[in-house]
Design an enzyme around this catalytic site. Structure first.
Site, mmCIF file in Angstrom:
data_model
loop_
_atom_site.group_PDB
_atom_site.id
_atom_site.type_symbol
_atom_site.label_atom_id
_atom_site.label_comp_id
_atom_site.label_asym_id
_atom_site.label_seq_id
_atom_site.Cartn_x
_atom_site.Cartn_y
_atom_site.Cartn_z
ATOM 1 N N HIS A 1 66.949 114.698 -28.635
ATOM 2 C CA HIS A 1 66.095 115.322 -27.505
ATOM 3 C C HIS A 1 65.491 116.461 -28.810
ATOM 4 O O HIS A 1 64.736 116.992 -28.116
ATOM 5 C CB HIS A 1 67.392 116.077 -26.965
ATOM 6 N N ARG B 1 61.440 112.054 -18.209
ATOM 7 C CA ARG B 1 62.386 112.674 -18.775
ATOM 8 C C ARG B 1 63.045 114.343 -18.511
ATOM 9 O O ARG B 1 62.222 114.774 -19.203
ATOM 10 C CB ARG B 1 62.917 112.596 -20.083
ATOM 11 N N ARG C 1 63.869 110.449 -13.514
ATOM 12 C CA ARG C 1 64.459 109.992 -13.787
ATOM 13 C C ARG C 1 65.602 111.545 -13.395
ATOM 14 O O ARG C 1 65.183 112.366 -14.073
ATOM 15 C CB ARG C 1 65.094 110.155 -15.482
ATOM 16 N N GLU D 1 72.894 101.336 -18.064
ATOM 17 C CA GLU D 1 72.682 102.543 -19.814
ATOM 18 C C GLU D 1 74.131 102.116 -19.853
ATOM 19 O O GLU D 1 74.691 102.251 -20.504
ATOM 20 C CB GLU D 1 72.889 103.598 -19.725
ATOM 21 N N ASP E 1 71.289 103.786 -24.903
ATOM 22 C CA ASP E 1 72.044 104.139 -24.622
ATOM 23 C C ASP E 1 73.085 102.878 -24.608
ATOM 24 O O ASP E 1 75.047 102.446 -24.590
ATOM 25 C CB ASP E 1 72.356 104.787 -23.479
ATOM 26 N N CYS F 1 63.179 100.400 -21.080
ATOM 27 C CA CYS F 1 62.616 101.919 -21.544
ATOM 28 C C CYS F 1 63.302 102.587 -22.251
ATOM 29 O O CYS F 1 62.430 103.475 -22.846
ATOM 30 C CB CYS F 1 62.690 102.544 -20.004
HETATM 31 C C1 PEP Z 1 68.179 104.443 -23.305
HETATM 32 O O1 PEP Z 1 69.252 105.429 -23.230
HETATM 33 O O2 PEP Z 1 67.337 104.075 -23.478
HETATM 34 C C2 PEP Z 1 66.400 106.340 -22.502
HETATM 35 C C3 PEP Z 1 65.766 105.623 -22.132
HETATM 36 O O3 PEP Z 1 67.184 107.355 -21.774
HETATM 37 P P1 PEP Z 1 67.422 108.710 -23.587
HETATM 38 O O4 PEP Z 1 66.640 108.003 -24.838
HETATM 39 O O5 PEP Z 1 66.458 109.522 -22.620
HETATM 40 O O6 PEP Z 1 69.089 108.662 -23.187
HETATM 41 MG MG MG Z 2 69.537 107.226 -22.069
#
Ligand code: PEP
Ligand code: MG
Length: 754
Positions: free
Chosen positions: A372, A478, A514, A613, A637, A684
Site C-alpha cells: 500500500h 480502496r 470497499r 479473495e 489476495d 479487480c
Molecule cells: C486484491 O486483493 O486483488 C485487491 C484488489 O485488493 P488489494 O490489492 O487492495 O488487497
Molecule cells: Mg485484497
C-alpha cells in the site's frame, strides 16, 4: 533462420569444448555463430548465479564488449530477467518501449528495437538466457523462437559442463567479479520498483535522527533571547499551518491533520511554558529546547503504546524545525521541490508531505515497501525505488540522482548519455493528453462484445485520470487510504466529504466502495496496539470491521449518505463465510434504519457484494449468489491465499502464479456461478490489467474489469484485438491443463503475436 545448420554448429561447439576448459572462448564463439545464423545484429548470453539470483552478461556480439561481466540483472528484471523468471520466450517488436525494458547506459542496446530472449534451462535448473536483437522492423517470428529454444537447450548442457570445469580451475572467479569499488558501486544502484516513472534532481538526504542528533550535540556560541525563541515558535507554527494547507489543497481526501500533533505540542502551554521557564532562569534557548524536547521524546518513546511511540517522530520533527528556525537554518531543511529524496524511513504521511512539496522522486534505503505504500506513491505520481545500498545516505547533499522507477534503479551523477536516453524514454511514455486522444468511450472485443472497464481508485487524484479516460464506473474504491495516511481515525463527517466527492465526480456511474480493508500489512498505528504474529491471517479486513462495529458503522453511514443519489455499491473485503456477510449486511441495515429515523438523506437501496479473495468462497459460491448482489475477484489476495504465497515477498515471487491450474479453475467456477445466477461479477486484482490473461478472463465470461486507471488505454487496445470465440477456446485449453508448464506454453502462444 537456418535452423538445422545452427543446431549442427552447436554440436560442433560441444566437441570443441571437450578439449578446453575455457568457457569464455566457448561463449564468444557461440554468440558469433548464433548471431550470424540468425542474421541478428546482436547475440548475447547471460549466465545465472543461483546464489545471488543474478544474471550476468557473459558474452556478446553486437553490444559494447566492455559491458561483459558488468551488466547484471536480478531474476525477473528487464526483458531478459523476465524470460528466465517466467521460463518463457520474450519477444518484443519495440523493446525499449516495453514496460519491462531495463536500460543500461553505454551498452548501446537501444539501437536495436526487435528483441528475443529465450531461457537456458536444464531440468529445473536455471542456467541463463540467450538473447537476440535486431534493428527496427526486422521482427522475430515463431520459427525464430523455436530454433532459438532448440539452440538454448543444447547450450544448456554445454554450459553446465563448462561451469563445472570453470569452478574447478578458477574457484575464485565469481567472487572477484562481484568486488567493485565503492564509487563504482554507487554510480548505478539496483533496487526494486515501488512506483513507476522517472525523476531527476539534486539529492536531499533526509535522515531525521541524524539531523536531530547533529542539532542537539552542537555547541551554541551565540546567546539567543526569549524574543528569538517566541519568534521561532511563531515561525514554526506558521510553516506547519502552511504545509497543512498545501496538503489539504492538493489531496483533500488524504490530508487530514498530518501536522496536528506538531501543532498541538507547539501550542501546548506546558511545553512552551517549560522552555520559557528555563530560558528565564538564564539558559540559552537552544539548550532549553533541547532539554525539554528530549524529556518529551523520552516520555512518548517509553509509553509502551505504539500510537504514542509513533508520536515520538512528530516531536523529533518538531524539534528539528523549531531549532532550525531559532538558528535561522530552516531553509536548508524544507527544500523538497524538484529534489530526489533519499531516506531511510517513510510513513504514508511523509509521502503526502513530499508530494505536497513537489519532491520529484524518492529512493527509500533499506526500508520495506508495503504494497500500500507503493500504491500510494503511484497514486501521488511520485517515482520511487527501494534500495539496500546504505552508502546512498552518505552522499553529499545536491548530488544529482536519476530515479528510474520503471526498472527500479537509481543513477548517481548520471552521464549526459544516460540522461539523454531517459529523456527520450520519458517522451515516449504516453502523456495523459495523448491517452485521452486515443481512448474510445466504449470497449469492445474484435467481434463487438461489449466489455466494461471500471477504475480502481485509491485517492481522489486517481479519479481525475479515470474520468478523463472514460472509465465506466469505480469498481474498487480502496477506502483504507484516507485511514492510512492520516494520523487519526477519520470521523463520519470527514469520510462523508471524501465519499461525496467520489460520487459527485462519477455522475451517476456505478461507484463501488470497499469497506475498510485494514490489517495485514496495512496497520493503523493509532488503532492496532498489539503486534500480531501473523498479520496476514490476523485481525484484518471485514473481521476488523466486525470487531470494531462503531468504526464500521460510521463508515457505512458516510457511504450511504454520500451515495444518496449515486449508483451505490458497498463491497466487503476478505469475507470468509455467508455468516460473516450476513453480519456485515446487518450493520448496513441498522445504519439504514437509523438514518431513516434521523431523517438524514441517504441511499435506501445500496447493492451489497463481496470481494472474492479467499479460497473458502469457491465451494460456497452458489449459496453466496442467493445473498450477495455482486462479486469482485481480488486476484491479488485470491492467488496469495489459494497458493499460500506472500504477494509481497520477492523470494517466493516465482511461486505466485496467476496461471496455476487451481486458481484458473476456481475463477471459472466463481464466474460461471455468478453469471448463471444473474449476479454481476468483475475482476479487480492486477490480473485485470495483465494482457496475457485477458483472453482467459473474457473466455470464462468476465465482462467487467476494474483496473488502475493508468492501464485503461492499454487494456482497451488489447481487448479490441481479442476474438471472443478464440478467447473461449484458449480458456478451455488453459482449464484442461494440469501442469503449470503446459499453461505457460499456452500463455506464450497468446502473448507472442506475429
Ligand atoms: C486484491 O486483493 O486483488 C485487491 C484488489 O485488493 P488489494 O490489492 O487492495 O488487497
Ligand atoms: Mg485484497
Amino acid at each position: 533462420m537456418d535452423n538445422e545448420q545452427l543446431l549442427y554448429d552447436i554440436g560442433q561447439l560441444n566437441n570443441l569444448f571437450r578439449d578446453s576448459a575455457n568457457i569464455q572462448s566457448l561463449l564468444d564463439k557461440t554468440v558469433e555463430m548464433v548471431a550470424s545464423h540468425t542474421r541478428s545484429d546482436v547475440c548475447s548470453i547471460y549466465l545465472y548465479n543461483n546464489e545471488n539470483r543474478e544474471l550476468v552478461l557473459r558474452a556478446t556480439r553486437g553490444l559494447n564488449p566492455d559491458s561483459v561481466g558488468k551488466i547484471k540483472l536480478k531474476l525477473g528484471q528487464g526483458l531478459t530477467g523476465l524470460a528466465l523468471k517466467e521460463l518463457r520466450p520474450v519477444c518484443e517488436k519495440d523493446a525499449a518501449n516495453s514496460p519491462n525494458f531495463k536500460f543500461f547506459p553505454g551498452i548501446f542496446e537501444e539501437r536495436y528495437e526487435c528483441f528475443l530472449a529465450v531461457p537456458i534451462v536444464r531440468g529445473i535448473s536455471k542456467i541463463g538466457v540467450l538473447v537476440l536483437q535486431r534493428k527496427k522492423g526486422q521482427y522475430f517470428d515463431k520459427s525464430d523462437i523455436t530454433a532459438l529454444e532448440a539452440a538454448a537447450s543444447q547450450l544448456a548442457n554445454i554450459i553446465e559442463n563448462a561451469r563445472f570445469l570453470m569452478a574447478m580451475h578458477e574457484p575464485h572467479g565469481e567472487e572477484e567479479e562481484v568486488k567493485t569499488g565503492l564509487s563504482e558501486k554507487l554510480k548505478f544502484i539496483k533496487g526494486k520498483v515501488a512506483s513507476e516513472g522517472f525523476a531527476y534532481g539534486p539529492a536531499t538526504i533526509t535522515n531525521k535522527k541524524k539531523n536531530l542528533a547533529m542539532l542537539l550535540h552542537r555547541d551554541f556560541d551565540y546567546t539567543y533571547s526569549l524574543d528569538d525563541f517566541h519568534t521561532a515558535v511563531a515561525k514554526t507554527a506558521e510553516q506547519l499551518e502552511e504545509l497543512q494547507e498545501q496538503v489539504g489543497h492538493k489531496l483533500s481526501d488524504a490530508a487530514s491533520l498530518i501536522f496536528a500533533a506538531h501543532l498541538v505540542i507547539l501550542k501546548d502551554r506546558h511545553f512552551v511554558g517549560d522552555i520559557v521557564k528555563l530560558i528565564e532562569s538564564g539558559i540559552n534557548p537552544p539548550l532549553a529546547i533541547k532539554q525539554i524536547g528530549t524529556q518529551y521524546m523520552e516520555g512518548f518513546a517509553t509509553s509502551g503504546n505504539s500510537y504514542m511511540q509513533e508520536k515520538t517522530q512528530d516531536i523529533e520533527d518538531l524539534l528539528v524545525r523549531l531549532m532550525s528556525n531559532l538558528l535561522s537554518e530552516a531553509e536548508e531543511l524544507d527544500k523538497f521541490r524538484g529534489r530526489v529524496i533519499i531516506t531511510r524511513e517513510l510513513l504514508p504521511s511523509d509521502l503526502l508531505i513530499l508530494s505536497s512539496e513537489e519532491a520529484s522522486g524518492i529512493v527509500l534505503v533499506g526500508g520495506t515497501v508495503t504494497s500500500h505504500l507503493s500504491i500510494l506513491a503511484r497514486s501521488l505520481g511520485i517515482p520511487m525505488v527501494v534500495s539496500d545500498t546504505y552508502e546512498l545516505l552518505d552522499l553529499p547533499s545536491n548530488t544529482p540522482i536519476l530515479v528510474d522507477g520503471e526498472a527500479g534503479n537509481a543513477y548517481v551523477d548520471p552521464s549526459d548519455e544516460v540522461l539523454e536516453r531517459f529523456e527520450s524514454q520519458q517522451k515516449a511514455r504516453h502523456t495523459l493528453a495523448e491517452q485521452k486522444l486515443s481512448i474510445k468511450p466504449v470497449t469492445t472485443t474484435r467481434d463487438g462484445t461489449r466489455i466494461n472497464l471500471f477504475a480502481n481508485i485509491n485517492l481522489l487524484a486517481d479519479l481525475r485520470i479515470a474520468c478523463e479516460l472514460h472509465c465506466e464506473g469505480v469498481g474498487l474504491y480502496r477506502s483504507e487510504f484516507p485511514f492510512m495516511v492520516r494520523k487519526n481515525l477519520p470521523n463520519e463527517a470527514e469520510q462523508f466529504t471524501i465519499y461525496s466527492k467520489l460520487c459527485e465526480l462519477m455522475k451517476g456511474k456505478p461507484v463501488t466502495f470497499r469497506t475498510l480493508d485494514m490489517g495485514g500489512d496495512k496497520t493503523l498505528s493509532y488503532y492496532h496496539d498489539a503486534r500480531e504474529q501473523n498479520p496476514a491471517l490476523g485481525l484484518r479486513s471485514i473481521r476488523f470491521s466486525l470487531q470494531n462495529k462503531p468504526v464500521f458503522a460510521r463508515q457505512i453511514r458516510a457511504m450511504l449518505r454520500a451515495g444518496a443519489e449515486a449508483d451505490l455499491r458497498i463491497m466487503f473485503p476478505m469475507v470468509s463465510s455467508i455468516d460473516e456477510f450476513c453480519q456485515a449486511r446487518e450493520v448496513v441495515f441498522d445504519c439504514l434504519e437509523e438514518l431513516g429515523k434521523q431523517g438524514i438523506e441517504h441511499n435506501r437501496k445500496p447493492k451489497l457484494g463481496i470481494m472474492v479473495e479467499l479460497p473458502c468462497i469457491v465451494d460456497l459460491i452458489d449459496d453466496f449468489t442467493k445473498e450477495a448482489e455482486f462479486f469482485s475477484i481480488g486476484t491479488n489476495d485470491f492467488i496469495q491465499f489459494m497458493l499460500g504465497v506472500d504477494r509481497t515477498n520477492e523470494n517466493v515471487a516465482g511461486s505466485y502464479l496467476p496461471h496455476h491450474p487451481s486458481v484458473l479453475r476456481a475463477m471459472k467456477k466463481v464466474v460461471r456461478s455468478a453469471n448463471q445466477n444473474g449476479r454481476e461479477i468483475s475482476v479487480c486484482g492486477d490480473m485485470a490489467h495483465q494482457e496475457q490473461y485477458l483472453p482467459f478472463l473474457l473466455g470464462i465470461g468476465v465482462r467487467i474489469l476494474s483496473l488502475d486507471p493508468h492501464y485503461l488505454l492499454r487494456v482497451q487496445k488489447a481487448i479490441s484485438g481479442i476474438d471472443l470465440d478464440e478467447a473461449e477456446a484458449t480458456a478451455e485449453k488453459m482449464l484442461s491443463h494440469t501442469k503449470i508448464n503446459d499453461l505457460v506454453q499456452t500463455l506464450n502462444l497468446n502473448t507472442v503475436k506475429d
